[in-house]
Design an enzyme around this catalytic site. Structure first.
Site, PDB file in Angstrom:
ATOM      1  N   GLY A 268       0.716  -1.358  -0.426  1.00 13.46           N
ATOM      2  CA  GLY A 268       0.626   0.319  -0.543  1.00 13.46           C
ATOM      3  C   GLY A 268       0.661   1.289  -0.216  1.00 13.46           C
ATOM      4  O   GLY A 268       2.359   1.356   0.323  1.00 13.46           O
TER       5      GLY A 268
ATOM      6  N   GLY B 155       1.499   5.277  -3.906  1.00  8.71           N
ATOM      7  CA  GLY B 155       0.831   6.664  -4.916  1.00  8.71           C
ATOM      8  C   GLY B 155      -0.158   6.097  -5.522  1.00  8.71           C
ATOM      9  O   GLY B 155      -0.768   6.996  -7.087  1.00  8.71           O
ATOM     10  N   LYS B 156      -1.021   5.237  -5.646  1.00  8.60           N
ATOM     11  CA  LYS B 156      -2.606   4.733  -6.104  1.00  8.60           C
ATOM     12  C   LYS B 156      -2.958   6.128  -6.676  1.00  8.60           C
ATOM     13  O   LYS B 156      -3.681   5.917  -7.623  1.00  8.60           O
ATOM     14  CB  LYS B 156      -3.134   4.172  -6.237  1.00  8.60           C
ATOM     15  CG  LYS B 156      -2.624   2.664  -5.720  1.00  8.60           C
ATOM     16  CD  LYS B 156      -3.716   2.040  -5.163  1.00  8.60           C
ATOM     17  CE  LYS B 156      -4.044   1.375  -3.297  1.00  8.60           C
ATOM     18  NZ  LYS B 156      -2.401   1.944  -2.796  1.00  8.60           N
TER      19      LYS B 156
ATOM     20  N   LYS C 162      -2.566   8.780  -6.845  1.00  8.20           N
ATOM     21  CA  LYS C 162      -1.769   9.915  -8.128  1.00  8.20           C
ATOM     22  C   LYS C 162      -2.705   9.120  -9.183  1.00  8.20           C
ATOM     23  O   LYS C 162      -2.723  10.076 -10.043  1.00  8.20           O
ATOM     24  CB  LYS C 162      -1.302  10.783  -7.872  1.00  8.20           C
ATOM     25  CG  LYS C 162      -0.026  11.575  -9.138  1.00  8.20           C
ATOM     26  CD  LYS C 162       1.555  11.716  -8.917  1.00  8.20           C
ATOM     27  CE  LYS C 162       2.124  11.652 -10.360  1.00  8.20           C
ATOM     28  NZ  LYS C 162       3.451  12.099 -11.424  1.00  8.20           N
TER      29      LYS C 162
ATOM     30  N   ALA D 246      -7.450   3.131   3.760  1.00  8.93           N
ATOM     31  CA  ALA D 246      -7.644   3.885   2.886  1.00  8.93           C
ATOM     32  C   ALA D 246      -7.182   5.537   2.609  1.00  8.93           C
ATOM     33  O   ALA D 246      -7.982   5.717   3.451  1.00  8.93           O
ATOM     34  CB  ALA D 246      -7.701   3.439   1.683  1.00  8.93           C
ATOM     35  N   GLY D 247      -5.806   5.759   2.126  1.00 10.00           N
ATOM     36  CA  GLY D 247      -6.000   7.092   2.125  1.00 10.00           C
ATOM     37  C   GLY D 247      -5.094   7.434   0.971  1.00 10.00           C
ATOM     38  O   GLY D 247      -3.283   7.469   1.042  1.00 10.00           O
TER      39      GLY D 247
ATOM     40  N   GLN E 124      -4.841   0.020  -0.591  1.00  7.41           N
ATOM     41  CA  GLN E 124      -4.198  -1.166   0.275  1.00  7.41           C
ATOM     42  C   GLN E 124      -3.333  -1.506  -0.604  1.00  7.41           C
ATOM     43  O   GLN E 124      -3.233  -1.046  -1.876  1.00  7.41           O
ATOM     44  CB  GLN E 124      -4.568  -1.864   1.732  1.00  7.41           C
ATOM     45  CG  GLN E 124      -5.322  -1.435   2.449  1.00  7.41           C
ATOM     46  CD  GLN E 124      -6.829  -1.197   1.864  1.00  7.41           C
ATOM     47  OE1 GLN E 124      -7.621  -2.101   1.307  1.00  7.41           O
ATOM     48  NE2 GLN E 124      -7.302   0.116   2.841  1.00  7.41           N
TER      49      GLN E 124
ATOM     50  N   THR F 280      -4.822  -6.810   5.859  1.00  6.13           N
ATOM     51  CA  THR F 280      -5.942  -6.679   6.017  1.00  6.13           C
ATOM     52  C   THR F 280      -6.974  -7.219   5.287  1.00  6.13           C
ATOM     53  O   THR F 280      -6.881  -8.354   5.283  1.00  6.13           O
ATOM     54  CB  THR F 280      -6.401  -5.033   4.974  1.00  6.13           C
ATOM     55  OG1 THR F 280      -7.558  -4.795   5.431  1.00  6.13           O
ATOM     56  CG2 THR F 280      -6.196  -5.157   3.609  1.00  6.13           C
TER      57      THR F 280
ATOM     58  N   ASP G   1      12.725  10.356  -7.794  1.00 11.45           N
ATOM     59  CA  ASP G   1      13.266  11.747  -7.105  1.00 11.45           C
ATOM     60  C   ASP G   1      13.837  11.627  -5.291  1.00 11.45           C
ATOM     61  O   ASP G   1      14.059  11.658  -5.679  1.00 11.45           O
ATOM     62  CB  ASP G   1      12.339  12.042  -7.481  1.00 11.45           C
ATOM     63  CG  ASP G   1      10.743  12.649  -6.624  1.00 11.45           C
ATOM     64  OD1 ASP G   1      10.236  11.430  -7.046  1.00 11.45           O
ATOM     65  OD2 ASP G   1      10.750  12.990  -5.716  1.00 11.45           O
TER      66      ASP G   1
ATOM     67  N   SER H 215       7.110   8.199 -12.913  1.00  8.34           N
ATOM     68  CA  SER H 215       5.941   9.624 -11.570  1.00  8.34           C
ATOM     69  C   SER H 215       8.004  10.059 -11.121  1.00  8.34           C
ATOM     70  O   SER H 215       8.184   9.863 -10.350  1.00  8.34           O
ATOM     71  CB  SER H 215       5.258   9.423 -11.068  1.00  8.34           C
ATOM     72  OG  SER H 215       5.417   9.637  -9.240  1.00  8.34           O
ATOM     73  N   THR H 216       7.550  11.391 -11.125  1.00 16.05           N
ATOM     74  CA  THR H 216       8.763  12.335 -11.038  1.00 16.05           C
ATOM     75  C   THR H 216       8.595  12.654  -9.850  1.00 16.05           C
ATOM     76  O   THR H 216       9.264  14.080  -9.684  1.00 16.05           O
ATOM     77  CB  THR H 216       9.427  13.074 -12.056  1.00 16.05           C
ATOM     78  OG1 THR H 216       8.938  13.504 -12.867  1.00 16.05           O
ATOM     79  CG2 THR H 216      10.244  11.825 -13.152  1.00 16.05           C
TER      80      THR H 216
HETATM   81  P1  IMP Z   1      -6.930  -2.561   8.667  1.00 15.91           P
HETATM   82  O1  IMP Z   1      -7.204  -2.822   7.840  1.00 15.91           O
HETATM   83  O2  IMP Z   1      -7.985  -0.921   9.403  1.00 15.91           O
HETATM   84  O3  IMP Z   1      -7.708  -3.555   9.367  1.00 15.91           O
HETATM   85  O4  IMP Z   1      -5.195  -2.655   9.305  1.00 15.91           O
HETATM   86  C1  IMP Z   1      -4.508  -3.915   8.698  1.00 15.91           C
HETATM   87  C2  IMP Z   1      -3.699  -3.644   8.042  1.00 15.91           C
HETATM   88  O5  IMP Z   1      -3.302  -2.868   6.887  1.00 15.91           O
HETATM   89  C3  IMP Z   1      -2.496  -2.468   8.874  1.00 15.91           C
HETATM   90  O6  IMP Z   1      -1.088  -2.937   9.255  1.00 15.91           O
HETATM   91  C4  IMP Z   1      -2.659  -1.385   8.370  1.00 15.91           C
HETATM   92  O7  IMP Z   1      -1.428  -0.389   8.756  1.00 15.91           O
HETATM   93  C5  IMP Z   1      -2.489  -1.871   6.986  1.00 15.91           C
HETATM   94  N1  IMP Z   1      -3.182  -0.825   5.795  1.00 15.91           N
HETATM   95  C6  IMP Z   1      -4.747  -0.773   5.909  1.00 15.91           C
HETATM   96  N2  IMP Z   1      -5.229   0.400   4.707  1.00 15.91           N
HETATM   97  C7  IMP Z   1      -3.968   0.616   4.704  1.00 15.91           C
HETATM   98  C8  IMP Z   1      -3.491   1.831   3.349  1.00 15.91           C
HETATM   99  O8  IMP Z   1      -3.970   2.470   2.580  1.00 15.91           O
HETATM  100  N3  IMP Z   1      -2.230   1.490   2.980  1.00 15.91           N
HETATM  101  C9  IMP Z   1      -1.538   1.312   3.678  1.00 15.91           C
HETATM  102  N4  IMP Z   1      -1.408  -0.175   5.398  1.00 15.91           N
HETATM  103  C10 IMP Z   1      -3.225   0.452   5.806  1.00 15.91           C
END
Ligand code: IMP
Length: 432
Positions: A12, A15-16, A18, A39-40, A225, A240, A334, A413-414
């Protein structure tokens, strides 16, 4: 018609956001098919930074944006995200659609996620605390609540009263958390309020997606992820609770595998991971610290510092196979600009001394990576938009990665901005 799946090929944070945002220019719609607001996805444009947790990044370009049946939805978090987008004058009402069948993250799921993690002590998974695992557990146990279930309040009350009775019993007797027990009336009231606001967005998303494909539209399926957080193929139990792989699109959005035209694997030029679990190339020293500060490696959802390490070709080669990756988008090159030498893990030595290029599905914590070293480029590559302007050492690094993981790079991606990207002719969607 183009049907492109975008997945993370590591743990995870590749950089999805972007890349999805960039390719959305050439698409008619974007669909999320798994995960939730764990996710973020960070997207930068017009000098603003957007972090989306649930809504597909396509919304920023005001394209059809669908939350499929495989996504789990915390209604309060979703409404907050909708509000923030509307405040930025992004048209959400016309573009967002949500599956009737998406499961709801309920208040007890959040509680259970947090209480379980604190009970596990040193063995904790390091979850995001967003209730994702407990929601998928209830889905599989056939005791989940789906968004469409909120339409029938009598049936909902009946089901929820039994569920809350059981959850309260666990809170009381197993967790010793009597004071956290839930009140049926409050939970129902909150759900009905959320439902009033969300109802206009609900639809049969599988039908909508298939109608779009039948009409020859170009769609992007946006994974959350990464490959090694997949509940089946990841570093279990440090994963996850959903199928993050490209295969998850079929069940999580309701399309058949024959529809897929391209699987794009988003791959960071080094490796990061948040939360617990094995990580063979992790650098627990000043080089790891340097990658973290140069790369701004802090979680977009929880703000936690990400663990950092060298590129692991054994890992990414496995991701290429598991997802059927057609091409790679290589991000954050970069960040390596200042290194005199760059290391790549090309094989693992197992605990019994055997050397392998295959990814071991057990005892990953006991492997020792075998590295190859390449010269760095020691100059800024940030923002370069033409391949022939890239330093020759950087091109050599890319070519070596392509060889090692058996997949071609189609996007480089730079930098974080849309324009800081090189789209090669083989990139998906750009050539109609
Ligand atoms: P959960 O998805 O909150 O249950 O977390 C389970 C595992 O997935 C943990 O190690 C989290 O840090 C990881 N995780 C969940 N979502 C993300 C993501 O969007 N990016 C990176 N790691 C993630």
């Amino acid at each position: 018609m183009n049907c492109v799946i975008i997945v993370g090929s590591q743990w995870g944070d590749e950089g999805k956001g972007k890349i999805v945002d960039l390719l959305t220019e050439y698409a008619d719609g974007v669909i999320r098919y798994q995960g939730g607001n764990n996710a973020g996805h960070t997207v930068m444009f017009e000098d603003k930074t957007f972090v989306l947790h649930l809504i597909p990044s396509g919304i920023l370009r005001e394209k059809l944006s669908i939350l499929g049946n495989g996504v789990v939805i915390d209604p309060a978090a979703l409404l907050e995200e909708i509000k923030q987008l509307q405040e930025m004058n992004i048209s959400v009402r016309d573009n967002l659609r949500i599956s009737n069948n998406a499961h709801l993250v309920m208040p007890y799921h959040l509680l259970f996620d947090q209480l379980r993690e604190s009970r596990k002590g040193t063995q904790k998974i390091g979850t995001t605390g967003r209730g994702i695992g407990p929601t998928y557990e209830d889905k599989v146990a056939r005791s989940g609540i789906r968004l469409g279930d909120l339409r029938n309040s009598v049936h909902l009350k009946d089901r929820l009263s039994k569920i809350i009775e059981e959850k309260n019993s666990q809170l009381r007797h197993y967790f010793g958390a009597e004071q956290r027990c839930l009140n049926l009336g409050h939970v129902l009231e909150e759900l009905q309020n959320h439902f009033q606001e969300l109802e206009p967005y609900l639809c049969d998303s599988a039908q909508l997606v298939n109608d779009q494909l039948d009409a020859g539209k170009n769609l992007i399926f946006e994974g959350a992820q990464g490959t090694f957080l997949d509940v089946d193929h990841g570093t279990y139990p440090y994963v996850t609770s959903s199928n993050t792989l490209a295969g998850g699109v079929c069940t999580g959005a309701g399309i058949g595998p024959t529809k897929v035209s391209h699987v794009l694997g988003i791959t960071k030029a080094y490796t990061t991971r948040v939360g617990s679990g094995p990580f063979p190339t992790e650098l627990d020293d000043e080089t790891g610290e340097f990658l973290r500060s140069e790369g701004g490696e802090f979680g977009a959802t929880t703000g936690r510092p990400r663990r950092c390490g060298w590129f692991d070709a054994v890992l990414v080669r496995q991701a290429v196979r598991l997802n059927g990756i057609s091409s790679l988008a290589l991000t954050k090159l970069d960040v390596l600009d200042k290194f005199e030498e760059i290391r790549i893990a090309v094989a693992y030595q197992l605990a019994d001394g055997t050397i392998t290029k295959n990814f071991p599905t057990q005892q990953l914590d006991q492997v020792t990576p075998i590295y190859e070293t390449m010269p760095g480029w020691i100059c800024s590559s940030q923002g370069i938009q033409q391949v022939d302007e890239l330093p020759k050492e950087l091109i050599a690094y890319i070519k070596r990665l392509e060889d090692l993981v058996s997949a071609p790079v189609s996007i480089i991606s730079t930098g974080p901005r849309r324009e800081e990207t090189i789209l090669l002719p083989s990139a998906p969607l750009i050539n109609p």
